[in-house]
Scaffold this motif. Structure first.
Motif, PDB file in Angstrom:
ATOM      1  N   SER A   1     -28.877  76.035  53.107  1.00  0.00           N
ATOM      2  CA  SER A   1     -27.492  75.969  53.567  1.00  0.00           C
ATOM      3  C   SER A   1     -27.345  75.140  54.837  1.00  0.00           C
ATOM      4  CB  SER A   1     -26.929  77.368  53.761  1.00  0.00           C
ATOM      5  OG  SER A   1     -27.768  78.123  54.590  1.00  0.00           O
ATOM      6  N   SER A   2     -28.350  75.196  55.731  1.00  0.00           N
ATOM      7  CA  SER A   2     -28.192  74.428  56.977  1.00  0.00           C
ATOM      8  C   SER A   2     -28.217  72.923  56.684  1.00  0.00           C
ATOM      9  CB  SER A   2     -29.283  74.801  57.984  1.00  0.00           C
ATOM     10  OG  SER A   2     -30.555  74.573  57.434  1.00  0.00           O
TER      11      SER A   2
ATOM     12  N   THR B   1     -24.822  72.029  55.203  1.00  0.00           N
ATOM     13  CA  THR B   1     -23.809  71.953  56.260  1.00  0.00           C
ATOM     14  C   THR B   1     -23.903  70.631  57.011  1.00  0.00           C
ATOM     15  OG1 THR B   1     -23.958  74.340  56.514  1.00  0.00           O
ATOM     16  CG2 THR B   1     -22.925  73.136  58.324  1.00  0.00           C
TER      17      THR B   1
ATOM     18  N   LYS C   1     -22.744  67.783  54.783  1.00  0.00           N
ATOM     19  CA  LYS C   1     -21.287  67.831  54.599  1.00  0.00           C
ATOM     20  C   LYS C   1     -20.584  67.249  55.827  1.00  0.00           C
ATOM     21  CE  LYS C   1     -17.653  70.601  52.760  1.00  0.00           C
ATOM     22  NZ  LYS C   1     -17.149  71.856  52.272  1.00  0.00           N
TER      23      LYS C   1
ATOM     24  N   GLY D   1     -21.589  73.767  47.763  1.00  0.00           N
ATOM     25  CA  GLY D   1     -21.060  73.650  49.124  1.00  0.00           C
ATOM     26  C   GLY D   1     -19.991  72.580  49.249  1.00  0.00           C
TER      27      GLY D   1
ATOM     28  N   THR E   1     -18.130  73.620  61.745  1.00  0.00           N
ATOM     29  CA  THR E   1     -19.568  73.711  61.498  1.00  0.00           C
ATOM     30  C   THR E   1     -20.092  75.044  62.011  1.00  0.00           C
ATOM     31  OG1 THR E   1     -19.676  71.340  61.772  1.00  0.00           O
ATOM     32  CG2 THR E   1     -21.760  72.502  61.842  1.00  0.00           C
TER      33      THR E   1
ATOM     34  N   ARG F   1     -19.244  77.731  59.580  1.00  0.00           N
ATOM     35  CA  ARG F   1     -20.064  77.548  58.377  1.00  0.00           C
ATOM     36  C   ARG F   1     -21.467  78.118  58.601  1.00  0.00           C
ATOM     37  NH1 ARG F   1     -18.274  77.056  53.998  1.00  0.00           N
ATOM     38  NH2 ARG F   1     -19.820  78.615  53.569  1.00  0.00           N
ATOM     39  N   ILE F   2     -22.024  77.804  59.794  1.00  0.00           N
ATOM     40  CA  ILE F   2     -23.387  78.269  60.098  1.00  0.00           C
ATOM     41  C   ILE F   2     -23.421  79.792  60.159  1.00  0.00           C
ATOM     42  CG2 ILE F   2     -25.200  78.266  61.867  1.00  0.00           C
ATOM     43  CD1 ILE F   2     -24.236  75.400  62.572  1.00  0.00           C
TER      44      ILE F   2
ATOM     45  N   ASP G   1     -23.241  81.124  56.474  1.00  0.00           N
ATOM     46  CA  ASP G   1     -24.504  80.899  55.765  1.00  0.00           C
ATOM     47  C   ASP G   1     -25.631  81.731  56.371  1.00  0.00           C
ATOM     48  OD1 ASP G   1     -23.273  79.126  54.061  1.00  0.00           O
ATOM     49  OD2 ASP G   1     -23.807  77.355  55.232  1.00  0.00           O
TER      50      ASP G   1
ATOM     51  N   ASN H   1     -30.362  79.388  61.150  1.00  0.00           N
ATOM     52  CA  ASN H   1     -29.351  78.397  60.802  1.00  0.00           C
ATOM     53  C   ASN H   1     -28.826  77.636  62.015  1.00  0.00           C
ATOM     54  OD1 ASN H   1     -29.659  79.012  58.129  1.00  0.00           O
ATOM     55  ND2 ASN H   1     -27.466  79.033  57.716  1.00  0.00           N
TER      56      ASN H   1
ATOM     57  N   SER I   1     -29.488  73.682  62.652  1.00  0.00           N
ATOM     58  CA  SER I   1     -28.356  72.811  62.915  1.00  0.00           C
ATOM     59  C   SER I   1     -28.567  72.018  64.203  1.00  0.00           C
ATOM     60  CB  SER I   1     -27.094  73.671  63.001  1.00  0.00           C
ATOM     61  OG  SER I   1     -26.080  72.974  63.641  1.00  0.00           O
TER      62      SER I   1
END
Lengths: 386, 311
Positions: free
Chosen positions: A221-222, A225, A228, A254, B3, B6-7, B10, B271, B275
């Motif tokens: 998922s990271s 992200t 995206k 996603g 973002t 989102r993080i 998730d 996460n 990121s």
């Protein structure tokens, strides 16, 4: 030995060799290779690769290509070249013992294979020490030619050629203006993804997201992200099918709809991602598309094996023919055959022009791009990469 | 900001899986002092139970699922039942045949640890022999779509199911341990098995049932895993299990609420780390968080009542 004696011996032996090579060149049919080194019918060629185990289908294709080429040669030249099988199960740990066995077998002149890059890595030095020429038809790791083994020849394009071709496809055919490049942190994936990264840099196409994922993880998922947020036109994944498929599924879930190109030609990609997510995705493979090869070759293959030629079939047939053309030219010792392959091999094979560069790699490699259409891979095009 | 949200979403979803795994580790450790490495494989067996049930019901990958949402929920519930049954049997079997004989002989902690690792490898390789080493896909039963949005960031239905199920399950297990008579037996065994035994508590039964609870947690994790990630393989428990054990230690090994907190914190830390520094740093960040936290608070986030390591 005095110099006089040497001179005295040199003249007749030179004449004898001249006569031998004339005899070898002069006969188009018949036992052409019998004039020097080994009798053509006492020659053995080997296939080394996975013939049993989970990757046996790769080995089967390699062996089928060699067998078909040898059968055709034997028939045409009234010869009886035999084939020895060295089943490594694709395991780098088993390959060295087989290579030792192969180099000790005096009548064995050359090997098609080994099948996988790991095996080549584990055995390259052994084959070189034994002076046994190898012609590789399916191992694509770019680093294999780095060691500079003199007996290393490869008719299939390396991953470096694959990366260059895949990047070229994204830039020229898809028309991407910015890309995301992901790799699986492993030798294969990282190597090919780095190739794409540098090709993009060369073409001034910005890599807006660059990620290394853990192939064993389930959750990307990271990475999704990040991609995206970067909004690329295409996502390139230097991955095997499992992580490539999982990433593709999670990208689509996603909401990332960018073009996806994976480096793994494996139907597992489609089942892992799910047919819906995989639809429209591309994969690249550094080989010639089997369905775009010469129709005579395909007919001969289908007649002999009862199925269409698969991936690396043309390459294994070409590898075998490179060796057979060397034998036909009168090279029936390992040394002379190896020299011939390195310096003189130059013919139009099924997969492309077979001529080796100084590093042993085929000078012009090929990469084929496939697209997932209705849950199946369909050939888009084959690109030549030199 | 998008973002960031989102993080968080998730991270909570990934963390919910870690939490469920951590609960299994915590329960087993609490009553038997064993780091049950084979717990990962109990989850893996559960995922294969789900796969087989789906296949038996004629739901295959590739073919579009024809039934409606209710049928899909029914199939998933049947998968859950199968995964929980398989989880219980496997967990109970591990205790009965691997750990109890060692307990009886008063084996030391290293022997038990090696046995746990051995059991884990045995199950992994057994399944690899049976099913092969390839990834197997699980069919999509319910379409994944946005359920609601937070500040413009879509929250998908599957993420909500995972986070809510994991949280509810952890609280339910915690209530069982803290509010029921049997839970009292578990707590008594955890504090001092010898004294609990003298007070009439059947230690082996308590440990067995606690392992069954861990098996239920494994079953729930398994069904949510195939529902969310839609695949499995013989090795799926390895990576998940290491993170789950980390979450259990982070939360305070032995504490169920701590396991939930540890899992969610780990998921978020990973996460955010990925990121900020890139996905290749994901694991590094997770373990740095663990080391720093344990340096400051050796008993973990919520662990407080007992920190001694049982021999």
């Amino acid at each position: 030995m005095s110099s006089k004696v040497i001179k005295a011996l040199a003249v007749p032996s030179a004449l004898a060799s001249l006569a031998m090579s004339l005899a070898a060149c002069g006969t188009d049919s018949g036992n052409s290779a019998s004039a020097s080194g080994m009798d053509c019918s006492s020659i053995h060629l080997g296939y080394s690769g996975p013939l049993t185990g989970p990757s046996a289908s790769y080995g089967a294709t390699g062996l089928d290509g060699l067998t078909l080429a040898v059968e055709q040669y034997n028939k045409k030249n009234n010869c009886d070249i035999k084939i020895d099988k060295f089943d490594s199960q694709g395991d780098p740990a088993q390959a060295p013992a087989l290579a030792q066995q192969a180099i000790k077998q005096k009548n064995l002149l050359a090997i098609v294979g080994p099948g996988f890059s790991g095996e080549v890595k584990a055995t390259g030095a052994i084959y070189e020490a034994g002076g046994l020429p190898t012609v590789i038809s399916s191992a694509t790791s770019a680093s294999l030619s780095d060691a500079g083994w003199k007996t290393f020849h490869r008719v299939v394009g390396s991953d470096a050629a694959g990366a260059a071709g895949e990047a070229q496809f994204l830039i020229d055919t898809v028309g991407v203006k910015k890309v995301a490049v992901v790799d699986n942190s492993q030798e294969y994936g990282r190597g090919i993804a780095d190739g794409v990264r540098s090709a993009m840099k060369k073409a001034s196409v910005p890599v807006v997201a660059s990620e290394s994922i853990d192939a064993a993880a389930s959750d990307y998922s990271s990475t999704v992200t990040k991609i995206k947020a970067a909004n690329p036109d295409a996502v390139y994944c230097g991955c095997l099918y499992a992580e490539g498929g999982r990433l593709l599924k999670q990208l689509r879930d996603g909401g990332v709809n960018a073009v996806f190109l994976d480096s793994s030609y494996d139907p597992g990609l489609i089942s892992t991602a799910g047919a819906a997510a995989a639809e429209g995705a591309y994969v690249g493979e550094p080989a010639t598309a089997p369905d775009q090869t010469n129709s005579d070759f395909r007919t001969a293959w289908e007649k002999r094996w009862g199925k269409e030629p698969g991936m690396f079939a043309a390459e294994s047939y070409d590898a075998a023919n490179a060796i057979l053309k060397g034998i036909k030219a009168g090279n029936t010792t390992r040394q002379s055959l190896n020299d011939w392959l390195t310096k003189d091999a130059d013919f139009k094979g099924i997969s492309g022009q077979i001529k080796f560069g100084p590093d042993g790699n085929v000078k012009v490699g090929h990469v084929t791009i496939f697209k997932v259409v209705d849950g199946q891979f369909q050939t888009v095009k084959t690109l030549a990469v030199s | 900001m998008d973002t960031f949200t989102r993080i968080v979403i998730d991270g909570l979803a990934a963390g919910s899986f870690y939490a469920l795994v951590a609960v299994g580790y915590s329960l087993a450790f609490r009553v038997s002092g064993v780091i049950n490495f084979a717990h990962n494989e109990v989850i893996m067996l559960g995922t294969f139970a789900c796969l087989l049930v789906a296949q038996a019901l004629g739901v295959h990958v590739g073919a579009a699922f024809g039934g409606g949402t209710m049928t899909a929920v029914g199939v998933l519930l049947l998968c859950a039942v199968a995964a929980i049954v398989v989880g219980c049997v496997a967990a109970l079997g591990l205790d009965r045949f691997a750990y109890r004989p060692l307990r009886k002989r008063g084996a030391n902690v290293i022997t038990t640890l090696i046995t746990a690792l051995g059991a884990s490898l045995l199950l992994q390789e057994g399944v690899a022999k049976w099913r092969g080493r390839d990834l197997e896909a699980f069919p999509r039963l319910i379409s994944k779509h946005e359920l609601f949005s937070i500040g413009g960031v879509a929250v998908r239905n599957d993420a909500v199911v995972v986070v809510v199920s994991a949280t509810v399950f952890c609280f339910a297990i915690n209530m069982f341990i803290t509010r029921t008579d049997f839970g009292k037996n578990i707590r008594a065994t955890a504090i001092n098995p010898d004294v609990a035994g003298l007070m009439g508590v059947d230690i082996n039964r308590v440990i067995g049932i606690t392992y069954m609870l861990a098996g239920i947690a494994a079953g729930v994790a398994a069904v949510l895993f195939v529902f969310y990630y839609e695949n499995t393989s013989y090795i799926m428990g390895f990576s998940l299990g290491i993170k789950g054990l980390t979450a259990a230690i982070l939360g305070g090994l032995g504490d169920v609420k701590g396991a939930l907190a540890g899992g969610l914190v780990l998921g978020l830390a990973e996460n955010f780390g990925a990121s900020l520094f890139g996905s290749e740093w994901k694991d590094v960040i997770a373990f740095v968080v663990l080391i720093v936290l344990l340096t400051v608070r050796a008993q973990g986030l919520l662990g407080g009542r007992r920190v001694e390591v049982r021999a």
